[in-house]
Write a protein that holds these residues in place. Sequence first.
Motif, mmCIF file in Angstrom:
data_model
loop_
_atom_site.group_PDB
_atom_site.id
_atom_site.type_symbol
_atom_site.label_atom_id
_atom_site.label_comp_id
_atom_site.label_asym_id
_atom_site.label_seq_id
_atom_site.Cartn_x
_atom_site.Cartn_y
_atom_site.Cartn_z
ATOM 1 N N UNK A 149 -6.615 2.628 -48.288
ATOM 2 C CA UNK A 149 -6.877 1.802 -49.464
ATOM 3 C C UNK A 149 -7.802 2.455 -50.486
ATOM 4 N N UNK A 150 -8.011 3.785 -50.334
ATOM 5 C CA UNK A 150 -8.850 4.500 -51.302
ATOM 6 C C UNK A 150 -8.026 4.748 -52.567
ATOM 7 N N UNK A 151 -8.205 3.916 -53.566
ATOM 8 C CA UNK A 151 -7.486 4.071 -54.836
ATOM 9 C C UNK A 151 -8.454 3.860 -55.998
ATOM 10 N N UNK B 139 -21.155 -3.307 -61.941
ATOM 11 C CA UNK B 139 -21.766 -2.452 -60.929
ATOM 12 C C UNK B 139 -22.167 -3.316 -59.726
ATOM 13 N N UNK B 140 -21.550 -3.041 -58.565
ATOM 14 C CA UNK B 140 -21.757 -3.879 -57.373
ATOM 15 C C UNK B 140 -22.435 -3.098 -56.263
ATOM 16 N N UNK B 141 -23.313 -3.786 -55.532
ATOM 17 C CA UNK B 141 -23.943 -3.226 -54.335
ATOM 18 C C UNK B 141 -23.359 -3.954 -53.127
ATOM 19 N N UNK B 142 -22.781 -3.188 -52.198
ATOM 20 C CA UNK B 142 -22.207 -3.765 -50.982
ATOM 21 C C UNK B 142 -23.204 -3.582 -49.846
ATOM 22 N N UNK C 233 -21.523 0.676 -54.679
ATOM 23 C CA UNK C 233 -22.404 1.456 -53.811
ATOM 24 C C UNK C 233 -22.588 0.705 -52.504
ATOM 25 N N UNK C 234 -22.472 1.436 -51.371
ATOM 26 C CA UNK C 234 -22.663 0.832 -50.050
ATOM 27 C C UNK C 234 -24.076 1.128 -49.560
ATOM 28 N N UNK C 235 -24.738 0.109 -49.051
ATOM 29 C CA UNK C 235 -26.096 0.301 -48.522
ATOM 30 C C UNK C 235 -26.276 -0.572 -47.282
ATOM 31 N N UNK C 236 -27.059 -0.060 -46.335
ATOM 32 C CA UNK C 236 -27.424 -0.878 -45.181
ATOM 33 C C UNK C 236 -28.578 -1.799 -45.579
ATOM 34 N N UNK C 237 -28.913 -2.729 -44.706
ATOM 35 C CA UNK C 237 -30.028 -3.639 -44.995
ATOM 36 C C UNK C 237 -31.325 -2.850 -45.135
ATOM 37 N N UNK D 25 -20.916 -1.854 -39.507
ATOM 38 C CA UNK D 25 -20.425 -0.587 -38.988
ATOM 39 C C UNK D 25 -19.829 0.264 -40.091
ATOM 40 N N UNK D 26 -19.605 1.532 -39.789
ATOM 41 C CA UNK D 26 -19.141 2.495 -40.780
ATOM 42 C C UNK D 26 -17.787 2.091 -41.342
ATOM 43 N N UNK D 27 -16.817 1.831 -40.458
ATOM 44 C CA UNK D 27 -15.474 1.500 -40.895
ATOM 45 C C UNK D 27 -15.428 0.225 -41.702
ATOM 46 N N UNK D 28 -16.175 -0.812 -41.284
ATOM 47 C CA UNK D 28 -16.141 -2.105 -41.967
ATOM 48 C C UNK D 28 -16.672 -1.988 -43.394
ATOM 49 N N UNK D 29 -17.756 -1.245 -43.579
ATOM 50 C CA UNK D 29 -18.324 -1.107 -44.917
ATOM 51 C C UNK D 29 -17.365 -0.365 -45.843
ATOM 52 N N UNK D 30 -16.710 0.678 -45.300
ATOM 53 C CA UNK D 30 -15.739 1.406 -46.106
ATOM 54 C C UNK D 30 -14.542 0.520 -46.442
ATOM 55 N N UNK D 31 -14.118 -0.281 -45.463
ATOM 56 C CA UNK D 31 -12.988 -1.173 -45.685
ATOM 57 C C UNK D 31 -13.296 -2.163 -46.811
ATOM 58 N N UNK D 32 -14.483 -2.751 -46.780
ATOM 59 C CA UNK D 32 -14.858 -3.719 -47.807
ATOM 60 C C UNK D 32 -14.880 -3.052 -49.177
ATOM 61 N N UNK D 33 -15.476 -1.863 -49.255
ATOM 62 C CA UNK D 33 -15.532 -1.155 -50.536
ATOM 63 C C UNK D 33 -14.129 -0.823 -51.037
ATOM 64 N N UNK D 34 -13.250 -0.415 -50.108
ATOM 65 C CA UNK D 34 -11.877 -0.070 -50.490
ATOM 66 C C UNK D 34 -11.127 -1.296 -50.989
ATOM 67 N N UNK D 35 -11.303 -2.415 -50.287
ATOM 68 C CA UNK D 35 -10.643 -3.657 -50.715
ATOM 69 C C UNK D 35 -11.148 -4.080 -52.095
ATOM 70 N N UNK D 36 -12.438 -3.901 -52.324
ATOM 71 C CA UNK D 36 -13.003 -4.258 -53.624
ATOM 72 C C UNK D 36 -12.402 -3.385 -54.725
#
Length: 693
Positions: A403-405, A412-415, A442-446, A420-431
Amino acid sequence: MVLTNREKMILELLLKTSGKHSALSIASYLQVSVRTVRRDLKNIERLLAPQGLQLVQNKDKSLCIQGANQAVFKLVQELANVQPVDLSAKERKLLLFLKLFQSDESMKMGPLAHDLAISSTTLTSDLDDLSDWTNDFGLTLSRKRGVGIQLIGSERAKRTALANFYLFYFNENLIEAIFQLNHQTLAEDQLVLHYFKANHLIVIDQAMKSNMKTLYAELADSDYISFLIQVCIAVQRYASGHPLQDDDQDESISTEMEALPFVGKIAAIVKNQLRIDLPVQEKAFMVTLLKGSRLQNAESIYFDQVITGKAIKKLIQHVSQALHMDLTNDFSLFQGLMAHLEPSLFRIRKDLASVNPLTKQIKTQYSVLFQIIERSLREVFQSIRFPDDEIAYIVLHFGSALEQRKQKRNIRALVVCPTGIGASKMLASRLKKEMKELYSIKIASIHDMEKLELDQFDLILSTVHLPKQKIPCLFVNPLLSQADIEAIKQVTDRLTGKQGQSLFLTDQEQIQEETGDHSLEQLMDEIDRLQAGIRAIMKTFKVIRPKGAETTQAILQMLLSQAADDSLVSDVSRVLCRLIEREQLAGLGIPGTDMALFHCRDRAVRSLCFRIAHLNEPIELAAMDGGRIPVRNILLLLAPEALHPMEQEVIRTVSSSLVDDRESTLIFASANETTIRAKLEANFYQLLIHKFK
């Protein structure tokens, strides 16, 4: 505001999806009767009236809350602070679980129902649900007439079942509780979520944070929480007189304690501050948990486990063929799978259950991809059976890659996604796919979120409930449901209307979007980094025939001393210790060969370095598959602590080349420097061609 759990859930549902639900759909969602929902709705109407709000039923029988925006916002704020007067079903089952978990004797139905303030019928239903859960962990919920109810099983299984129950049903509550513990003073005997002692959680959390640097890399947020609560359970259980039993011990792990100072330091702090001295078997159990944890960043993985690396490449090939889409050159996918599968395989072999709360949704939403990956895993890992929960995690990695498109965006959104690694990438890709309004994501941990300047973002999207933020913050599902998309669009529409043209792309930004994320300068830097890494390997490569060195340590000492003479290593003793520690963590012998790959990343290493020591007489060493093999070729691969992703690709190319095929294995085991150098040149040539063509 006085509410029951069910009333609060109905209110939250109506506020989040106004006009989308009827009494029937709410009843279906809550798994109760329509009559029950209608009774609750009457009470909700009475509560809304003093707030200046009313519950309205539309012609299509959908329900919505109407009133001034200010009143709705005030209701949302009040709901966030409301504590329901009754227990939720999951909280009630937790209390039941804890009573059985902490009791060494059978408990009678009557007194147990009285203690929980529920009927015998409700207790029986809860016991049925709890029995289904505990069976998955090798536990038996014994119910005998005249005797009572008792949880039967090993201490290790009980701890694992309780920890996973918390992670599955109370993950967000745990994150919020730990966050609050670090920002307020609590009584020492105060319990968090009915079990965890507040001071125990604080001490263990601080011990983990202060000693995280002794690990090769930080844990993923979800595994950080998992390891934290399992250590806390272990400490409290041991202190209460419930140590691990003899059949719970893992002798193969206990020998590695010295190789993992992280666990030792946590145990020392627990002893000093909590006055609880943990024995070796408890520390060994923590080592087992730690080795089954995922890492925070895929880039932190060492590309040294050539057997796993080869299997992952084969897995990507199988999935690519099934999908008719070439993913074999997706280095990000390889990194993510390497970071996940190493601990995943360890968990499966050690029978450590890993609960994935998204499994059912992933199997429904990505059923075809799930089946393809399930079949591919069976073909590649023939001796290992992957449970559905683990397969679902792997689906997230492939789903992310698919889903990388690129999309035109202007918000500008902060996720914030600790799943987990895969879940965060999945959410960013879906967005990126679903939300064209988003200019950057941008993906960031707590943990990382606290360090960021939030003013640079327009919107925060989080998979867990966060404290109130100064910019709009939405709670969303990691797989981004249609309701989430609509909620985000409402906010982005408001932001676009509020800020006007400032949110839209400038001409220059549009050009940058169309030419990709990387500028020409960045691309040239990547080319330079890759070339520099290749040149460093080719310049430092040597085949050495050591004389007088008969032990592994002596051979490594000689190789490192020569590297120091060539100004490649600044501290021989330090790097030697790291290499020995790495060998104690797991065998480095490559099965089916006479080679062992010793490697490390350390600040005392100044440049990438690859050397081979060919021995006249073989030395028996531990292999990567747990066995032992005779080794004639000791391969040494060194890297600086700070590595650019392009330099990591160079390292991966070297390690994966060792077992690409039978011919490659024979070449690297030949001790012929000219032939090996030619093989390295050929592999690096292919890397450059595929990377930049």
